[in-house]
Design an enzyme around this catalytic site. Sequence first.
Site, PDB file in Angstrom:
ATOM      1  N   MET A  37     -23.956  23.138  48.851  1.00 48.11           N
ATOM      2  CA  MET A  37     -24.498  23.814  50.060  1.00 48.11           C
ATOM      3  C   MET A  37     -23.760  23.603  51.634  1.00 48.11           C
ATOM      4  SD  MET A  37     -28.665  22.851  49.526  1.00 48.11           S
ATOM      5  CE  MET A  37     -28.440  21.227  49.156  1.00 48.11           C
ATOM      6  N   ALA A  38     -23.276  25.436  51.683  1.00 49.69           N
ATOM      7  CA  ALA A  38     -22.649  24.888  53.320  1.00 49.69           C
ATOM      8  C   ALA A  38     -23.071  24.568  54.711  1.00 49.69           C
ATOM      9  CB  ALA A  38     -22.609  26.673  53.555  1.00 49.69           C
ATOM     10  N   GLN A  91     -16.280  22.486  45.515  1.00 48.11           N
ATOM     11  CA  GLN A  91     -17.079  23.603  44.377  1.00 48.11           C
ATOM     12  C   GLN A  91     -15.397  24.719  45.467  1.00 48.11           C
ATOM     13  OE1 GLN A  91     -19.615  26.589  45.587  1.00 48.11           O
ATOM     14  NE2 GLN A  91     -20.314  25.792  43.823  1.00 48.11           N
ATOM     15  N   CYS A 130     -22.222  32.536  45.050  1.00 50.70           N
ATOM     16  CA  CYS A 130     -22.391  33.044  46.582  1.00 50.70           C
ATOM     17  C   CYS A 130     -23.145  34.633  46.381  1.00 50.70           C
ATOM     18  CB  CYS A 130     -21.457  32.710  47.508  1.00 50.70           C
ATOM     19  SG  CYS A 130     -22.034  33.170  48.782  1.00 50.70           S
ATOM     20  N   GLY A 149     -32.566  26.805  40.147  1.00 52.48           N
ATOM     21  CA  GLY A 149     -33.576  27.810  40.515  1.00 52.48           C
ATOM     22  C   GLY A 149     -35.154  27.346  40.656  1.00 52.48           C
ATOM     23  N   GLY A 203     -30.778  22.325  44.190  1.00 54.35           N
ATOM     24  CA  GLY A 203     -29.126  22.964  45.819  1.00 54.35           C
ATOM     25  C   GLY A 203     -31.233  22.291  46.906  1.00 54.35           C
ATOM     26  N   ARG A 204     -31.918  23.673  47.271  1.00 56.16           N
ATOM     27  CA  ARG A 204     -32.199  23.377  48.500  1.00 56.16           C
ATOM     28  C   ARG A 204     -33.769  22.485  48.279  1.00 56.16           C
ATOM     29  NH1 ARG A 204     -34.957  28.963  48.118  1.00 56.16           N
ATOM     30  NH2 ARG A 204     -34.763  28.511  46.110  1.00 56.16           N
TER      31      ARG A 204
END
Length: 383
Positions: free
Chosen positions: A31-32, A84, A115, A219, A242-243
């Site tokens: 994650m950026a 990545q 992305c 997801g 991720g989130r």
Amino acid sequence: MGGVTAPLTAVARPLQIGPYRCDTPVVLAPMAGITNPGFRRLCREQGAGFYVCEMITSRGLVERNPLTSRMIAFDADEHPRSLQLYGVDPATVGAAVRAIAEGDLADHVDLNFGCPVPKVTRRGGGAALPYKRRLFERIVRAAVDNAGQIPVTVKMRIGIDHEHRTHLDAGRIAADAGVAAVALHARTAAQRYSGTADWSEISRLRDALPAELPVLGNGDIFSAADALAMVAETGCDGVVVGRGCLGRPWLFGDLEAAFAGRPAPTPPTLGQVAVTLRRHAELLGDHMGPDKGIRDVRKHIAWYLKGFAVGSETRRRLGLVENLDELDELLATLDHEQEFPAEAEGPRGRQGSPGRVVLPERWLDDPDDPSVPFGAELEYSGG
């Protein structure tokens, strides 16, 4: 679909990516601005898994861009070192992977084809690229052919939108090219992060690929129960988070316990959350320097405090904190005995709304066109 609960029992085999094995089949999604060495260390301290750094551009790496070079940073004890890589030109991607292998810059390379942001898709990159099947194949083969003993994996989405699904073809192409694993974020690019992930597409991908090739699902993993449910429902070999770990790096401890069949750890009190937040700030300072580190931790504070009864003035002041001493003073004012609230569970991070995917002109005309979009990588010479 995402969000289904399941009993916390072991349901998955250890995850094998090339020569690297992890008993907990979990990957931290890049994650950026998030998955820097400080955050990765904080997560690694909680539980086992594969922890991937922020996305690096192939052009920036080949050009030895200073920002890119600074972003390729790993702790001395971080193993395997997972990087990545993003690129649109097979030659550049191949050169970047060769530089990684020859320079011993990483132990594992993951290719970004997921992305959905417009500045990436308008150049034909990210989630837009698998639609161009031959170009996708050239990029993946260039990476695998130049990687030597380094395993290459692919992360992608279902497709551009529901009318242009690409994941099954892309998965087969990647498997034939020799990748070590395939990960699917079960949304289209048009969905971005909105709505719910369609886990049934993970099942379809798992069924379409060789059984020995790991397929990972991504997801709507916001709890250990979500992860076990995804594996049970789809048959996938592991999950990508991720989130769900924003402001809750202890999720990796929950996941490690769940996949081992151990009881779930007790959720942290606000005092324990404060200790973790303080540790995060310290690690960011070690990586970025104290001034930049304390500024960077500010964006994490709302995630850490989600659902807790913390006054608006305290939240405001924490969001403007200038140094570790000030952070310590403010954290000391919190109710450290406050139990972890139910309101802190569930989705976090960006969600937004679905939208039209910005693509290069005439991008959808010919999926077998292998040519690189004009100027595709010109704006990506940085990290």
